[in-house]
Design an enzyme around this catalytic site. Structure first.
Site, PDB file in Angstrom:
ATOM      1  N   LYS A  69       0.753  -1.282  -0.213  1.00 18.15           N
ATOM      2  CA  LYS A  69      -0.023   0.197  -0.001  1.00 18.15           C
ATOM      3  C   LYS A  69       1.004   1.160   0.025  1.00 18.15           C
ATOM      4  O   LYS A  69       1.937   1.504   0.497  1.00 18.15           O
ATOM      5  CB  LYS A  69      -0.823   0.014   1.293  1.00 18.15           C
ATOM      6  CG  LYS A  69      -1.863   1.263   1.402  1.00 18.15           C
ATOM      7  CD  LYS A  69      -3.189   0.923   0.743  1.00 18.15           C
ATOM      8  CE  LYS A  69      -3.985   2.040   0.617  1.00 18.15           C
ATOM      9  NZ  LYS A  69      -3.726   2.654  -0.581  1.00 18.15           N
ATOM     10  N   LYS A 105       5.308   2.027  -2.881  1.00 20.07           N
ATOM     11  CA  LYS A 105       5.232   3.593  -3.443  1.00 20.07           C
ATOM     12  C   LYS A 105       5.354   3.582  -5.015  1.00 20.07           C
ATOM     13  O   LYS A 105       6.228   2.757  -5.576  1.00 20.07           O
ATOM     14  CB  LYS A 105       6.294   4.429  -2.785  1.00 20.07           C
ATOM     15  CG  LYS A 105       6.082   5.738  -2.758  1.00 20.07           C
ATOM     16  CD  LYS A 105       4.917   6.065  -1.760  1.00 20.07           C
ATOM     17  CE  LYS A 105       4.966   7.547  -1.153  1.00 20.07           C
ATOM     18  NZ  LYS A 105       4.291   7.585   0.106  1.00 20.07           N
ATOM     19  N   THR A 189      -4.679  13.009   6.616  1.00 20.62           N
ATOM     20  CA  THR A 189      -3.224  12.777   6.989  1.00 20.62           C
ATOM     21  C   THR A 189      -3.012  13.971   7.866  1.00 20.62           C
ATOM     22  O   THR A 189      -2.459  13.763   9.251  1.00 20.62           O
ATOM     23  CB  THR A 189      -2.122  13.374   5.790  1.00 20.62           C
ATOM     24  OG1 THR A 189      -2.592  12.362   4.841  1.00 20.62           O
ATOM     25  CG2 THR A 189      -0.765  13.286   6.119  1.00 20.62           C
ATOM     26  N   ASN A 219      -1.714  19.789   0.651  1.00 17.05           N
ATOM     27  CA  ASN A 219      -2.992  19.319   1.286  1.00 17.05           C
ATOM     28  C   ASN A 219      -2.914  19.137   2.637  1.00 17.05           C
ATOM     29  O   ASN A 219      -3.600  19.483   3.582  1.00 17.05           O
ATOM     30  CB  ASN A 219      -3.094  17.797   0.574  1.00 17.05           C
ATOM     31  CG  ASN A 219      -4.239  17.189   1.313  1.00 17.05           C
ATOM     32  OD1 ASN A 219      -4.217  16.663   2.458  1.00 17.05           O
ATOM     33  ND2 ASN A 219      -5.490  16.886   0.449  1.00 17.05           N
ATOM     34  N   SER A 350      -7.467   5.569   4.102  1.00 15.96           N
ATOM     35  CA  SER A 350      -7.450   4.641   2.903  1.00 15.96           C
ATOM     36  C   SER A 350      -7.594   3.566   3.095  1.00 15.96           C
ATOM     37  O   SER A 350      -8.444   2.683   2.427  1.00 15.96           O
ATOM     38  CB  SER A 350      -5.678   4.846   2.431  1.00 15.96           C
ATOM     39  OG  SER A 350      -5.418   5.733   1.433  1.00 15.96           O
TER      40      SER A 350
END
Ligand code: GLU
Length: 422
Positions: A69, A105, A189, A219, A350
């Site tokens: 992930k 990633k 996050t 973000n 997520s």
């Protein structure tokens, strides 16, 4: 060791944590190398009819605890080694948060601002065409990262669905709500970091109101500013890739948001009256209580770590502090809430999105927030306690915490001792 050998720098933390645990050497051997890194050249047609190619990578670092992930970043300096280091951090982050995932990633070497929207869509779809064989909801699950967003995830999910001939929303997270995204993923996050810092504030010696400096106003940076300001804390400095502004009395967040929404730098809000311009380097040394690196890797290093005045650093970026800087900060009594814990809220929501996609049953925003808060506080508290009991930094505590879980999974497949005895 050069600051740009990211995986080698990341492995320093693994060695450090291993010293505080008695684990089988097999475990360290397995975690020292990425399992697979795939590289592809993406070729797309530009709006003027020409063809252009871009290098792209996907690293699946370790999948012992579950499918790999991790996000996909679009950045002009992206490279395979960086993707591997980031995938290593994802492996530990998912273990810290106790999510049933390994780490991965992806990256494309591109300046997304130089592409039109249609070119960006073609590039995003080309990425999935190149890597579809290694992706899958039980194999490898991408998400947004630096300079990628929910719209890009939507294109990618759609492309994957077209390739396999059915809609598979759980193959990618961070999608738009209308395409199976989760409520609360957009600010997850920052929100995770916010819950963590709120929970550990008293232990870490933070009072209220706090003076906060934020490096990076994308973000994560924008959302943490909003969440902390809503609790009465003062955002005294922020930066982006072009420069920084500060205001001892607190910056005007609405003005900063308006500048960013109009495509301008935070620097454009400097008026010499309330908002004062300063350099990005000055931001690291801002007189504040909480410093939040929310941009790229290696921003706090051996040459500027001693100038940090904050009492606590909350790492919303991945890898913003080098091992050399860690030592200086620890000697100066600065508490670092490390990336693999502090920014784990993104991948946690997520995970919630993936669970909702697989169940076909969607949660309320309150449910998402409550579940995220519970996990941040639980894992944050466990790591804090481990660190205090062992007399180690919170970063090493986080690695120890993750390594216990990774070791249990690796050892469950059998170790050298087990096979030698058989
Ligand atoms: N890119 C984010 C990170 O570095 C999120 C990854 C994800 O949601 O899978 O943690």
């Amino acid at each position: 060791m050069p600051d740009d050998d990211l995986l080698a720098l990341a492995l320093v933390r693994l060695d450090e944590a291993a010293r505080h645990l008695s684990i089988d050497p097999d475990v360290i051997e397995k975690l020292k190398y990425p399992r697979e890194t795939t590289k592809a050249r993406l070729m797309i047609r530009m709006d003027d009819g020409s063809r252009k190619s871009f290098m792209a990578w996907r690293c699946r670092y370790d999948d012992t605890r579950g499918p790999t992930k991790g996000g996909i970043r679009f950045h002009p300096q992206a490279n395979g080694e960086e993707a591997e280091a980031l995938a290593f951090w994802m492996t530990f982050k998912c273990a810290v948060m106790n999510l049933p995932y390994g780490g991965g990633k992806g990256a494309v070497r591109v300046d997304p601002r130089s592409l039109s929207r249609a070119e960006l869509e073609r590039l995003s779809r080309a990425y999935i065409q190149a890597f579809a064989r290694i992706l899958g909801p039980d194999r490898d699950i991408p998400a947004p990262d630096v300079y990628t967003n929910s719209m890009i995830m939507g294109w990618m999910a759609d492309e994957y669905g077209q390739i396999v001939g059915e809609s598979v929303p759980a193959v990618i997270t961070g999608k738009p709500l209308a395409l199976g995204g989760s409520l609360g993923r957009d600010d997850a996050t920052a929100r995770g970091g916010y819950y963590l810092v709120r929970h550990l504030a008293a232990d870490a010696g933070l009072g209220a109101p706090m003076r906060v400096a934020i490096q990076g106003f994308g973000n994560a940076g924008r959302h943490i500013a909003r969440l902390l300001a809503a609790d009465g804390h003062r955002i005294v400095a922020v930066s982006d890739s072009e420069g920084a502004v500060f205001a001892h009395g607190g910056l005007d967040l609405e003005r900063l948001e308006a500048a960013k929404n109009a495509g301008r730098s935070v620097l454009s809000t400097a008026d010499g009256d309330r908002h004062h311009a300063c350099s990005a380097e000055d931001l690291i040394a801002t007189d504040c209580d909480l410093l939040v690196p929310a941009a790229l890797e290696n921003m706090i290093h051996g040459r500027n770590a001693a100038s940090v005045q904050a009492r606590v650093i909350l790492e919303l970026a991945n890898g913003p502090v080098t091992p050399e800087a860690d030592g200086i900060l620890a000697r100066n009594g600065v508490v670092v809430l490390p990336d693999i814990l502090a920014n784990g809220g993104g991948v946690t929501v997520s995970y919630f999105e993936w669970v909702q996609n697989r169940q076909g049953y969607y949660w309320t925003l309150e449910e998402v927030h409550e579940r995220l808060r519970t996990i941040m506080e639980r894992e944050g508290r466990a790591i804090w306690t481990t660190s205090k009991e062992a007399g180690i930094t919170v970063r090493t505590g986080a690695y120890v915490h993750a390594l216990r879980r990774l070791a249990a999974a690796i050892e469950a497949h059998g170790t050298q001792q087990f096979f030698a005895a058989g």
